[in-house]
Design a protein around this motif. Structure first.
Motif, PDB file in Angstrom:
ATOM      1  N   LYS A 150       0.756  -1.216   0.058  1.00 55.20           N
ATOM      2  CA  LYS A 150       0.037   0.066   0.151  1.00 55.20           C
ATOM      3  C   LYS A 150       0.914   1.220  -0.102  1.00 55.20           C
ATOM      4  CE  LYS A 150      -1.691  -1.558   3.929  1.00 55.20           C
ATOM      5  NZ  LYS A 150      -2.087  -1.449   5.179  1.00 55.20           N
ATOM      6  N   PRO A 151       0.698   2.219  -0.559  1.00 51.51           N
ATOM      7  CA  PRO A 151      -0.725   2.469  -0.964  1.00 51.51           C
ATOM      8  C   PRO A 151      -0.978   2.335  -2.689  1.00 51.51           C
ATOM      9  CG  PRO A 151       0.336   4.643  -1.058  1.00 51.51           C
ATOM     10  CD  PRO A 151       1.387   3.645  -0.579  1.00 51.51           C
ATOM     11  N   GLY A 152      -0.288   1.498  -3.264  1.00 53.81           N
ATOM     12  CA  GLY A 152      -0.249   1.028  -4.737  1.00 53.81           C
ATOM     13  C   GLY A 152      -1.725   0.064  -4.567  1.00 53.81           C
ATOM     14  N   PHE A 172     -12.525  -1.379   3.964  1.00 56.55           N
ATOM     15  CA  PHE A 172     -11.061  -1.470   4.191  1.00 56.55           C
ATOM     16  C   PHE A 172     -11.044  -0.436   5.616  1.00 56.55           C
ATOM     17  CE2 PHE A 172      -6.995   0.664   3.613  1.00 56.55           C
ATOM     18  CZ  PHE A 172      -6.247  -0.408   3.965  1.00 56.55           C
ATOM     19  N   ILE A 173     -10.338  -0.834   6.495  1.00 59.85           N
ATOM     20  CA  ILE A 173      -9.716  -0.108   7.799  1.00 59.85           C
ATOM     21  C   ILE A 173      -8.387   0.389   7.848  1.00 59.85           C
ATOM     22  CG2 ILE A 173     -10.396   0.145  10.282  1.00 59.85           C
ATOM     23  CD1 ILE A 173     -12.405  -1.742  10.058  1.00 59.85           C
ATOM     24  N   ASP A 174      -7.855   1.448   7.875  1.00 61.38           N
ATOM     25  CA  ASP A 174      -6.743   1.607   8.035  1.00 61.38           C
ATOM     26  C   ASP A 174      -6.528   2.923   8.599  1.00 61.38           C
ATOM     27  OD1 ASP A 174      -3.710   2.603   7.041  1.00 61.38           O
ATOM     28  OD2 ASP A 174      -3.977   0.640   5.838  1.00 61.38           O
ATOM     29  N   ASP A 175      -5.252   3.254   9.328  1.00 62.99           N
ATOM     30  CA  ASP A 175      -5.080   4.505  10.104  1.00 62.99           C
ATOM     31  C   ASP A 175      -4.033   5.420   9.366  1.00 62.99           C
ATOM     32  OD1 ASP A 175      -2.581   2.716  10.127  1.00 62.99           O
ATOM     33  OD2 ASP A 175      -2.034   3.770  12.212  1.00 62.99           O
ATOM     34  N   ASN A 179      -3.275   5.301   2.242  1.00 56.77           N
ATOM     35  CA  ASN A 179      -3.840   4.048   2.021  1.00 56.77           C
ATOM     36  C   ASN A 179      -5.387   3.860   1.779  1.00 56.77           C
ATOM     37  OD1 ASN A 179      -1.170   3.152   2.352  1.00 56.77           O
ATOM     38  ND2 ASN A 179      -1.452   2.510   4.496  1.00 56.77           N
ATOM     39  N   ILE A 180      -6.225   4.876   2.730  1.00 60.29           N
ATOM     40  CA  ILE A 180      -7.395   4.891   2.467  1.00 60.29           C
ATOM     41  C   ILE A 180      -7.742   5.268   1.083  1.00 60.29           C
ATOM     42  CG2 ILE A 180      -9.383   6.440   3.266  1.00 60.29           C
ATOM     43  CD1 ILE A 180      -8.749   4.152   5.023  1.00 60.29           C
ATOM     44  N   GLU A 181      -7.258   6.371   0.497  1.00 68.18           N
ATOM     45  CA  GLU A 181      -7.486   7.143  -0.700  1.00 68.18           C
ATOM     46  C   GLU A 181      -7.255   6.140  -1.711  1.00 68.18           C
ATOM     47  OE1 GLU A 181      -4.730  10.338  -0.423  1.00 68.18           O
ATOM     48  OE2 GLU A 181      -6.300  11.548   0.454  1.00 68.18           O
ATOM     49  N   ALA A 182      -6.157   5.236  -1.723  1.00 71.02           N
ATOM     50  CA  ALA A 182      -5.942   4.364  -2.792  1.00 71.02           C
ATOM     51  C   ALA A 182      -6.981   3.178  -2.654  1.00 71.02           C
ATOM     52  CB  ALA A 182      -4.668   3.491  -2.464  1.00 71.02           C
ATOM     53  N   HIS A 189     -15.416   0.367   0.287  1.00 68.96           N
ATOM     54  CA  HIS A 189     -15.805   1.361   1.352  1.00 68.96           C
ATOM     55  C   HIS A 189     -14.493   1.420   2.097  1.00 68.96           C
ATOM     56  CE1 HIS A 189     -20.015   1.512  -0.063  1.00 68.96           C
ATOM     57  NE2 HIS A 189     -19.674  -0.018  -0.263  1.00 68.96           N
ATOM     58  N   THR A 190     -14.274   2.559   2.945  1.00 73.70           N
ATOM     59  CA  THR A 190     -13.435   2.908   3.892  1.00 73.70           C
ATOM     60  C   THR A 190     -13.663   3.437   5.145  1.00 73.70           C
ATOM     61  OG1 THR A 190     -12.846   4.881   2.763  1.00 73.70           O
ATOM     62  CG2 THR A 190     -11.764   3.137   1.886  1.00 73.70           C
ATOM     63  N   ILE A 191     -12.768   3.089   6.081  1.00 74.71           N
ATOM     64  CA  ILE A 191     -12.842   3.639   7.384  1.00 74.71           C
ATOM     65  C   ILE A 191     -11.289   3.819   7.908  1.00 74.71           C
ATOM     66  CG2 ILE A 191     -13.493   3.489   9.918  1.00 74.71           C
ATOM     67  CD1 ILE A 191     -15.436   1.274   9.333  1.00 74.71           C
ATOM     68  N   HIS A 192     -11.475   5.391   7.981  1.00 74.28           N
ATOM     69  CA  HIS A 192     -10.065   6.060   8.160  1.00 74.28           C
ATOM     70  C   HIS A 192      -9.850   6.038   9.842  1.00 74.28           C
ATOM     71  CE1 HIS A 192      -6.942   9.469   8.174  1.00 74.28           C
ATOM     72  NE2 HIS A 192      -6.412   8.421   8.479  1.00 74.28           N
ATOM     73  N   LEU A 193      -9.278   4.995  10.529  1.00 73.08           N
ATOM     74  CA  LEU A 193      -9.100   5.270  11.830  1.00 73.08           C
ATOM     75  C   LEU A 193      -8.101   5.988  12.279  1.00 73.08           C
ATOM     76  CD1 LEU A 193     -10.534   3.368  14.293  1.00 73.08           C
ATOM     77  CD2 LEU A 193      -8.372   1.931  14.006  1.00 73.08           C
TER      78      LEU A 193
END
Length: 208
Positions: A150-152, A172-175, A179-182, A189-193
């Protein structure tokens, strides 16, 4: 979570507590007073990217690191300093994963390396009696084994394609924001933690 069938978790900062400053402090204790600069330099020279995509071996990494630490520092000391950032697996997070797996397909997607993989599984075994994070997931994806990071966007597509997942049914859950934008680019769907929130806050009704 309506319509969601699959959850892809990042590891560090999401399931495993990490503290990058501890690795910096550990290298300083070994006599590497400019580790912040060195870390930036290695990022620029792609040393850490190559380690995290499996393009260099642990031995190659250690050989490079020995150029920057005082004489007499051992491989084991370098490895311990490099792993100092890896802290603990809070029990409630692991229990939550077990609960979520009863309702969702769970996957792990982590930028990591062979040194850290061995160490955090060791931490898991010593603290919880569980030999591998694979116990909690349908499948685990580690960047150094996949050859992508990530973030590839390619690594997200690998997870989706290999498991026959639909992006629209997957969160997808990431801090880490890049990585969220990718992940969004491939339709996830994403959750930016963001701290101080944890996955327990996201799934509070299911937490123990």
């Amino acid at each position: 979570m309506q319509g969601i069938k699959n959850i892809i978790f990042d590891l560090g900062g999401v399931i495993l507590n990490i503290d990058y400053q501890k690795t910096n402090d550990a290298f300083i204790a070994l006599g590497v007073t400019n580790f912040h600069e060195l870390y930036s330099q290695f990022k620029g020279s792609h040393l850490f990217d190559n380690l995290e995509t499996g393009h260099i071996s642990t031995a190659d990494f250690l050989q490079e690191m020995h150029k920057h630490v005082p004489a007499g520092v051992t491989d084991e000391q370098i490895i311990d300093a490099w792993c100092a950032m890896l802290l603990d697996f809070p029990l409630q997070r692991l229990q939550l994963l077990q609960q979520l797996r009863q309702q969702y397909n769970l996957y792990l997607l982590s930028n990591t390396n062979a040194i850290h993989l061995e160490r955090f599984n060791q931490i898991l075994m010593e603290s919880r009696g569980i030999p591998s994070l694979a116990e909690f997931f349908d499948k685990t994806y580690y960047s150094h084994l996949v050859g992508l990071r990530k973030p590839g966007t390619e690594i997200y597509e690998v997870v989706l394609q290999e498991n026959g997942l639909k992006a629209g049914e997957t969160v997808f859950i990431d801090d880490t924001l890049p990585n969220i934008e990718a992940a969004k680019k491939v339709g996830l769907h994403t959750i930016h933690l963001l701290p101080p929130k944890t996955i327990l806050d996201i799934f509070r009704p299911m937490a123990v």
